[in-house]
Design a protein around this motif. Structure first.
Motif, PDB file in Angstrom:
ATOM      1  N   ALA A 169       0.569  -0.888  -0.306  1.00  0.00           N
ATOM      2  CA  ALA A 169      -0.263  -0.267   0.116  1.00  0.00           C
ATOM      3  C   ALA A 169       0.712   0.956  -0.136  1.00  0.00           C
ATOM      4  O   ALA A 169       0.753   2.337  -0.625  1.00  0.00           O
ATOM      5  CB  ALA A 169      -0.815   0.142   0.912  1.00  0.00           C
ATOM      6  N   GLN A 170       1.565   1.517   0.495  1.00  0.00           N
ATOM      7  CA  GLN A 170       3.172   2.597   0.618  1.00  0.00           C
ATOM      8  C   GLN A 170       3.482   2.377  -0.912  1.00  0.00           C
ATOM      9  O   GLN A 170       3.332   3.781  -0.949  1.00  0.00           O
ATOM     10  CB  GLN A 170       3.648   1.775   1.353  1.00  0.00           C
ATOM     11  N   MET A 171       3.329   1.081  -1.578  1.00  0.00           N
ATOM     12  CA  MET A 171       3.793   1.988  -2.748  1.00  0.00           C
ATOM     13  C   MET A 171       3.043   2.041  -3.417  1.00  0.00           C
ATOM     14  O   MET A 171       3.043   3.511  -4.860  1.00  0.00           O
ATOM     15  CB  MET A 171       4.868   0.827  -3.575  1.00  0.00           C
ATOM     16  N   GLN A 172       1.686   1.692  -3.839  1.00  0.00           N
ATOM     17  CA  GLN A 172       0.844   2.535  -4.280  1.00  0.00           C
ATOM     18  C   GLN A 172       0.317   3.578  -4.238  1.00  0.00           C
ATOM     19  O   GLN A 172       0.006   4.341  -4.903  1.00  0.00           O
ATOM     20  CB  GLN A 172      -0.752   2.153  -3.933  1.00  0.00           C
ATOM     21  N   ALA A 173       0.886   4.014  -2.597  1.00  0.00           N
ATOM     22  CA  ALA A 173       0.195   5.606  -2.199  1.00  0.00           C
ATOM     23  C   ALA A 173       2.253   6.472  -2.818  1.00  0.00           C
ATOM     24  O   ALA A 173       1.552   7.654  -3.341  1.00  0.00           O
ATOM     25  CB  ALA A 173       0.986   5.657  -1.047  1.00  0.00           C
ATOM     26  N   TYR A 174       2.729   6.175  -2.826  1.00  0.00           N
ATOM     27  CA  TYR A 174       4.340   6.375  -3.557  1.00  0.00           C
ATOM     28  C   TYR A 174       3.571   6.854  -4.769  1.00  0.00           C
ATOM     29  O   TYR A 174       4.759   7.892  -5.758  1.00  0.00           O
ATOM     30  CB  TYR A 174       5.623   5.817  -3.432  1.00  0.00           C
ATOM     31  N   ALA A 175       2.972   5.696  -6.116  1.00  0.00           N
ATOM     32  CA  ALA A 175       3.290   5.457  -6.972  1.00  0.00           C
ATOM     33  C   ALA A 175       2.126   7.431  -7.618  1.00  0.00           C
ATOM     34  O   ALA A 175       2.622   7.897  -8.572  1.00  0.00           O
ATOM     35  CB  ALA A 175       2.407   5.216  -8.085  1.00  0.00           C
ATOM     36  N   VAL A 176       1.342   7.447  -6.570  1.00  0.00           N
ATOM     37  CA  VAL A 176       0.724   9.032  -7.590  1.00  0.00           C
ATOM     38  C   VAL A 176       1.341  10.096  -6.178  1.00  0.00           C
ATOM     39  O   VAL A 176       0.623  11.007  -6.843  1.00  0.00           O
ATOM     40  CB  VAL A 176      -1.176   8.406  -7.000  1.00  0.00           C
ATOM     41  N   LEU A 177       2.157  10.124  -6.383  1.00  0.00           N
ATOM     42  CA  LEU A 177       2.772  11.159  -6.111  1.00  0.00           C
ATOM     43  C   LEU A 177       3.317  12.450  -6.565  1.00  0.00           C
ATOM     44  O   LEU A 177       3.521  12.258  -7.730  1.00  0.00           O
ATOM     45  CB  LEU A 177       3.699  11.294  -4.595  1.00  0.00           C
ATOM     46  N   PRO A 178       3.091  13.335  -6.104  1.00  0.00           N
ATOM     47  CA  PRO A 178       3.445  14.911  -7.226  1.00  0.00           C
ATOM     48  C   PRO A 178       4.973  14.974  -7.410  1.00  0.00           C
ATOM     49  O   PRO A 178       5.361  14.297  -6.709  1.00  0.00           O
ATOM     50  CB  PRO A 178       2.689  16.230  -6.515  1.00  0.00           C
ATOM     51  N   PHE A 179       4.944  15.217  -8.573  1.00  0.00           N
ATOM     52  CA  PHE A 179       7.097  15.478  -8.914  1.00  0.00           C
ATOM     53  C   PHE A 179       7.594  16.141  -8.015  1.00  0.00           C
ATOM     54  O   PHE A 179       7.061  17.218  -7.723  1.00  0.00           O
ATOM     55  CB  PHE A 179       6.987  16.002 -10.141  1.00  0.00           C
ATOM     56  N   GLY A 180       8.403  15.549  -7.385  1.00  0.00           N
ATOM     57  CA  GLY A 180       9.468  16.377  -6.500  1.00  0.00           C
ATOM     58  C   GLY A 180       9.227  16.356  -4.603  1.00  0.00           C
ATOM     59  O   GLY A 180       9.938  16.431  -4.118  1.00  0.00           O
ATOM     60  N   ALA A 181       7.940  15.319  -4.656  1.00  0.00           N
ATOM     61  CA  ALA A 181       8.066  15.089  -3.487  1.00  0.00           C
ATOM     62  C   ALA A 181       7.899  13.065  -2.762  1.00  0.00           C
ATOM     63  O   ALA A 181       8.394  12.903  -1.838  1.00  0.00           O
ATOM     64  CB  ALA A 181       6.284  14.681  -3.313  1.00  0.00           C
ATOM     65  N   HIS A 182       9.220  12.146  -4.059  1.00  0.00           N
ATOM     66  CA  HIS A 182       9.317  10.957  -3.763  1.00  0.00           C
ATOM     67  C   HIS A 182      10.730  11.021  -2.905  1.00  0.00           C
ATOM     68  O   HIS A 182       9.955   9.861  -2.303  1.00  0.00           O
ATOM     69  CB  HIS A 182       9.558  10.592  -5.334  1.00  0.00           C
ATOM     70  N   MET A 183      11.196  11.804  -2.949  1.00  0.00           N
ATOM     71  CA  MET A 183      12.199  11.159  -2.168  1.00  0.00           C
ATOM     72  C   MET A 183      12.475  11.443  -0.906  1.00  0.00           C
ATOM     73  O   MET A 183      12.487  10.770   0.611  1.00  0.00           O
ATOM     74  CB  MET A 183      13.739  11.950  -2.376  1.00  0.00           C
ATOM     75  N   ARG A 184      11.593  12.353   0.098  1.00  0.00           N
ATOM     76  CA  ARG A 184      11.385  13.076   1.842  1.00  0.00           C
ATOM     77  C   ARG A 184      10.482  11.398   1.442  1.00  0.00           C
ATOM     78  O   ARG A 184      10.636  11.338   2.576  1.00  0.00           O
ATOM     79  CB  ARG A 184      10.152  13.925   1.151  1.00  0.00           C
ATOM     80  N   TYR A 185       9.155  11.181   1.185  1.00  0.00           N
ATOM     81  CA  TYR A 185       8.441  10.228   0.933  1.00  0.00           C
ATOM     82  C   TYR A 185       9.075   8.632   1.459  1.00  0.00           C
ATOM     83  O   TYR A 185       9.172   8.541   2.303  1.00  0.00           O
ATOM     84  CB  TYR A 185       7.999   9.743  -0.267  1.00  0.00           C
ATOM     85  N   LEU A 186       9.955   8.530   0.508  1.00  0.00           N
ATOM     86  CA  LEU A 186      11.072   7.550   0.574  1.00  0.00           C
ATOM     87  C   LEU A 186      12.247   7.304   1.874  1.00  0.00           C
ATOM     88  O   LEU A 186      11.597   6.146   2.509  1.00  0.00           O
ATOM     89  CB  LEU A 186      12.125   7.574  -0.584  1.00  0.00           C
ATOM     90  N   VAL A 187      12.556   7.902   1.913  1.00  0.00           N
ATOM     91  CA  VAL A 187      13.240   8.705   3.305  1.00  0.00           C
ATOM     92  C   VAL A 187      12.783   8.678   5.012  1.00  0.00           C
ATOM     93  O   VAL A 187      12.914   7.713   6.173  1.00  0.00           O
ATOM     94  CB  VAL A 187      14.163   9.632   3.281  1.00  0.00           C
ATOM     95  N   ASP A 188      11.011   9.095   4.951  1.00  0.00           N
ATOM     96  CA  ASP A 188      10.394   9.298   5.915  1.00  0.00           C
ATOM     97  C   ASP A 188      10.036   7.122   6.198  1.00  0.00           C
ATOM     98  O   ASP A 188      10.077   7.061   7.301  1.00  0.00           O
ATOM     99  CB  ASP A 188       9.738   9.745   5.381  1.00  0.00           C
ATOM    100  N   ALA A 189       9.404   6.408   4.662  1.00  0.00           N
ATOM    101  CA  ALA A 189       9.461   5.672   5.180  1.00  0.00           C
ATOM    102  C   ALA A 189      10.259   4.600   5.596  1.00  0.00           C
ATOM    103  O   ALA A 189       9.850   3.497   5.948  1.00  0.00           O
ATOM    104  CB  ALA A 189       8.624   4.431   3.731  1.00  0.00           C
ATOM    105  N   LEU A 190      11.686   5.006   5.110  1.00  0.00           N
ATOM    106  CA  LEU A 190      12.202   4.266   5.479  1.00  0.00           C
ATOM    107  C   LEU A 190      13.051   4.129   7.188  1.00  0.00           C
ATOM    108  O   LEU A 190      14.462   3.959   7.324  1.00  0.00           O
ATOM    109  CB  LEU A 190      13.585   3.886   4.682  1.00  0.00           C
ATOM    110  N   ASP A 191      12.173   4.831   8.121  1.00  0.00           N
ATOM    111  CA  ASP A 191      12.706   5.288   9.322  1.00  0.00           C
ATOM    112  C   ASP A 191      13.584   6.250   9.366  1.00  0.00           C
ATOM    113  O   ASP A 191      14.394   6.180  10.213  1.00  0.00           O
ATOM    114  CB  ASP A 191      12.653   4.288  10.071  1.00  0.00           C
ATOM    115  N   GLY A 192      14.321   7.146   8.292  1.00  0.00           N
ATOM    116  CA  GLY A 192      15.446   8.708   8.077  1.00  0.00           C
ATOM    117  C   GLY A 192      14.732   9.526   7.971  1.00  0.00           C
ATOM    118  O   GLY A 192      13.727   9.828   9.085  1.00  0.00           O
TER     119      GLY A 192
END
Length: 701
Positions: free
Chosen positions: A454-477
């Motif tokens: 479900a996290q990856m499905q949410a990642y897929a529809v993020l607006p341009f520019g928001a992806h790295m922040r989402y990944l780092v947060d999801a990985l507990d960084g």
């Protein structure tokens, strides 16, 4: 672990010399944290977990530490890794540093004794083994018992594989706990991974010991511009690749979730003039090595790869990584997309997404652990066989695929105590019961995998520019580490003309139906089928018009079978065109078909219309004499052949002596066509050429 100045300047200078020799760069310097990790190990300051992103240089830490320890008189390093076939770059670097490495794996068993003798003679600096070797009794006796008392350091590479929660959990890695109990207390321990969130790290502390020091870097990748592009139809995704691949910088990797997709994407892009090739786990090792080298030398624009090209492949200047579908977890995605831009200022990580992606990842989630009913069926079968059962025996006893049976046996065998025992090729019940805690763990992990999906499905529809922040947060960084993207977004449009070309390509990309040469373990009750299928009783290689549900003819086949109960004239003409292009030899002189009691007219009507276009007679040579469950419900070859055994009959007086086209609508396991061909050849027909409208994914994934 905080950065500090080296306390032993001589050791630091020696380590730096080794780094420069290994990299081939006379000006190389340590990355932040590398020297501290090396010094920690050399000084014997306790067990160390290094969590650093791909490209940081974890292999330099353990090879340089090994060299320094060996120069100080300590024993060899034991390196446990799932990547022996993919560590060629790292081993070459170790060789440049004067580190002597040997490997023990399933492909070089004849060398085990020689390697053990070299270890005893103190001629080996690093012994690389796969985790599967740790569970092998012969390896334990011939090698591990010899080297265990002498090991100076243990390295657990890709340590997230130990964790139930890791994205790439390998059950054999649980043997690491038993390995550590056998080694000298003073042995250094290094565990390395690029992909571990807080949950995985907590699990590693349980396995590796709570006195674990951790070196953990930041997760943000400032050189990566991440983008997601929604293209619902597979044809649109193929069109996007053809239209825009040339505009991406340098060379890169296109990831696909299945082998079939990798081959089709590569074939399409080559047709459009792009220098690409497919790379999958099903390829021969020599071919994989050659393809890796072609990518390293930028002789291809891209490799279209499954996850087989992942951990262990090192090309710091990859300009892009594209995903053709959405992977199943953020951790998997981060690990794969992070291969791009490690030694570049800028690179792209692009995710294409659309219909069907979750179907594939859901299948992987469900296949990760056996269902309770499946385990109970296996244990019940063993309960009735006091002398034990082999895997082929179990296939005949339970309706489960071979992969599911062997995977269940593997997991059960790793329980302590285990409810099963193995003697030679046979499995027996042990006195131990399978604890309920096993199923609690399965439920917890499955729930986590579904959350990650479900996290990856949410990642897929993020607006341009928001992806790295989402990944780092999801990985507990720390999301604050993410920096703004530096490259402009790639175009999201596709040419309608290219989409039409894709459909034409898919409609003309006919799939081979491979020959079955061996019956499953038998004999079968009615026909006594067993052993090798004689050459004069086999089907020839056949052809399938499409992949089931694909954007070419596959979706038309699906609608014809389940919506209209009638296959269109377009399909008849396309199938005739396929046979004309194929030109089977010797040329067929008649047509017959696989009968069905559930759909008595669907395939016969199609076969007659096809025969009419081909100008050949259509003969009703086979009949269904008994209704059986659908073949798609049979999960392994033994069950599929047993399900057909005695259910088909041949009208001997109708069989013609010439070569024949044998028609069915769908092909999956190929056993229906194999049995049909065997009956026809037994009754005097010539060569039998199978033809099907669609191939399901079960036959090529």
């Amino acid at each position: 672990m905080p950065a500090t100045a080296p306390t032993d300047h001589r050791a630091y200078c020696r380590a730096l010399d080794l780094l420069r020799a290994g990299t081939g760069n006379p000006n190389a310097t340590f990355r932040d944290g590398q020297w501290n990790a090396i010094r920690h190990l050399v000084d014997g300051d306790g067990r160390l977990l290094v969590v650093q992103k791909t490209g940081w240089g974890k292999s330099f830490v353990y090879f340089i530490a090994t060299k320094l320890l060996r120069e100080a008189g300590l024993g060899p390093t034991l390196l446990v890794s799932p990547l022996l076939a993919l560590m060629r770059n790292q081993i070459d670097a170790a060789s440049r540093m004067g580190v002597n490495a040997e490997t023990i794996n399933s492909t070089n068993q004849d060398d085990w004794r020689r390697v053990a003798d070299r270890v005893k003679a103190n001629e080996v600096d690093v012994l690389l083994i796969s985790p599967e070797r740790l569970a092998n009794a012969e390896f334990q006796a011939a090698v591990l018992d010899v080297v265990a008392s002498r090991v100076g350091m243990v390295v657990i590479d890709e340590a997230h594989c130990i964790s139930d929660w890791g994205h790439d959990f390998r059950p054999q890695y649980r043997q690491v706990e038993r390995l550590l109990r056998r080694l000298p207390a003073q042995s250094r321990l290094l565990a390395t991974t690029a992909t571990a969130n807080d949950r995985v790290i907590a699990d590693l502390r349980e396995v590796l010991g709570h006195g674990l020091t951790m070196s953990r870097g930041d997760l943000a990748r400032p050189s990566l511009t991440l983008q997601t592009i929604g293209l619902p139809d597979r044809a649109e995704r193929l069109a996007w690749l053809a239209d825009h691949l040339h505009a991406l910088p340098g060379s890169g990797i296109i990831y696909a979730l299945t082998k079939g997709d990798a081959y089709r994407i590569a074939a399409w892009l080559r047709l459009k003039g792009h220098a690409v090739d497919a790379y999958t786990g099903g390829d021969e090792n020599d071919r994989r090595i050659a393809l890796e080298q072609a990518l390293l030398e930028n002789r291809v624009k891209a490799l279209v790869a499954t996850s087989a090209l992942g951990m262990g492949f090192d090309k710091p200047d990859l300009g892009f990584v594209i995903h053709f579908q959405v992977p199943g977890s953020v951790v998997t995605y981060y690990q794969q997309v992070g291969r791009a831009g490690r030694a570049l200022d800028d690179a792209y990580g692009i995710l294409l997404h659309g219909r069907g992606d979750t179907d594939i990842t859901t299948w992987f989630i469900n296949a990760a652990f056996p269902a309770r009913k499946d385990v109970e069926a296996i244990l019940e079968a063993l309960r009735g066989a006091p002398d034990g059962m082999s895997v082929p025996d179990l296939e005949r006893a339970v309706n489960l695929g071979r992969g599911r049976i062997t995977h269940a046996l593997l997991l059960l065998g790793l329980e302590s105590p285990s409810p099963i025992a193995k003697e030679g090729a046979k499995y027996l019940l042990s006195p131990a019961a399978l604890p309920e805690a096993f199923w609690d763990r399965v439920t917890r992990i499955t729930n986590i995998r579904e959350t990650e999906q479900a996290q990856m499905q949410a990642y897929a529809v993020l607006p341009f520019g928001a992806h790295m922040r989402y990944l780092v947060d999801a990985l507990d960084g720390d999301p604050a580490d993410a920096t703004p993207t530096r490259l402009p977004p790639m175009p999201e449009t596709v040419s309608e003309a290219t989409v039409r070309e894709v459909v034409t390509f898919l409609r003309r990309t006919h799939l081979p139906i491979e020959v079955r040469r061996q019956w499953p373990a038998g004999p079968t009750p009615a026909w006594g089928l067993r052993g090798t299928i004689p050459a004069d009783k086999r089907a020839e290689e056949g052809r399938a018009l499409s992949l089931w549900g694909d954007a070419g003819w596959g979706d038309t086949v699906r609608r014809g079978k389940y919506d209209a109960n009638h296959f269109s004239n377009d399909l008849v003409e396309a199938c005739a065109g396929m046979i004309h292009d194929w030109q089977p030899r010797p040329a067929p002189t008649w047509v017959t078909f696989i009968p069905s009691l559930r759909h008595p007219d669907l395939v016969p009507t199609f076969a007659r219309r096809l025969a009419a276009i081909l100008g050949l007679p259509c003969v009703n040579a086979l009949t269904k004499v008994e209704e059986r469950p659908p073949q798609k419900e049979m999960q392994n070859s033994a069950q599929q052949v047993l399900n057909l055994d005695g259910a088909l009959a041949v009208a001997t007086d109708a069989v013609q002596s010439g070569p024949v086209i044998l028609v069915d609508d769908l092909v999956d396991s190929r056993w229906t066509l194999t049995v049909g061909a065997w009956l026809l050849r037994k009754s005097g027909s010539g060569a039998v050429f199978p033809v099907a409208l669609a191939q399901t994914t079960g036959s090529d994934e």
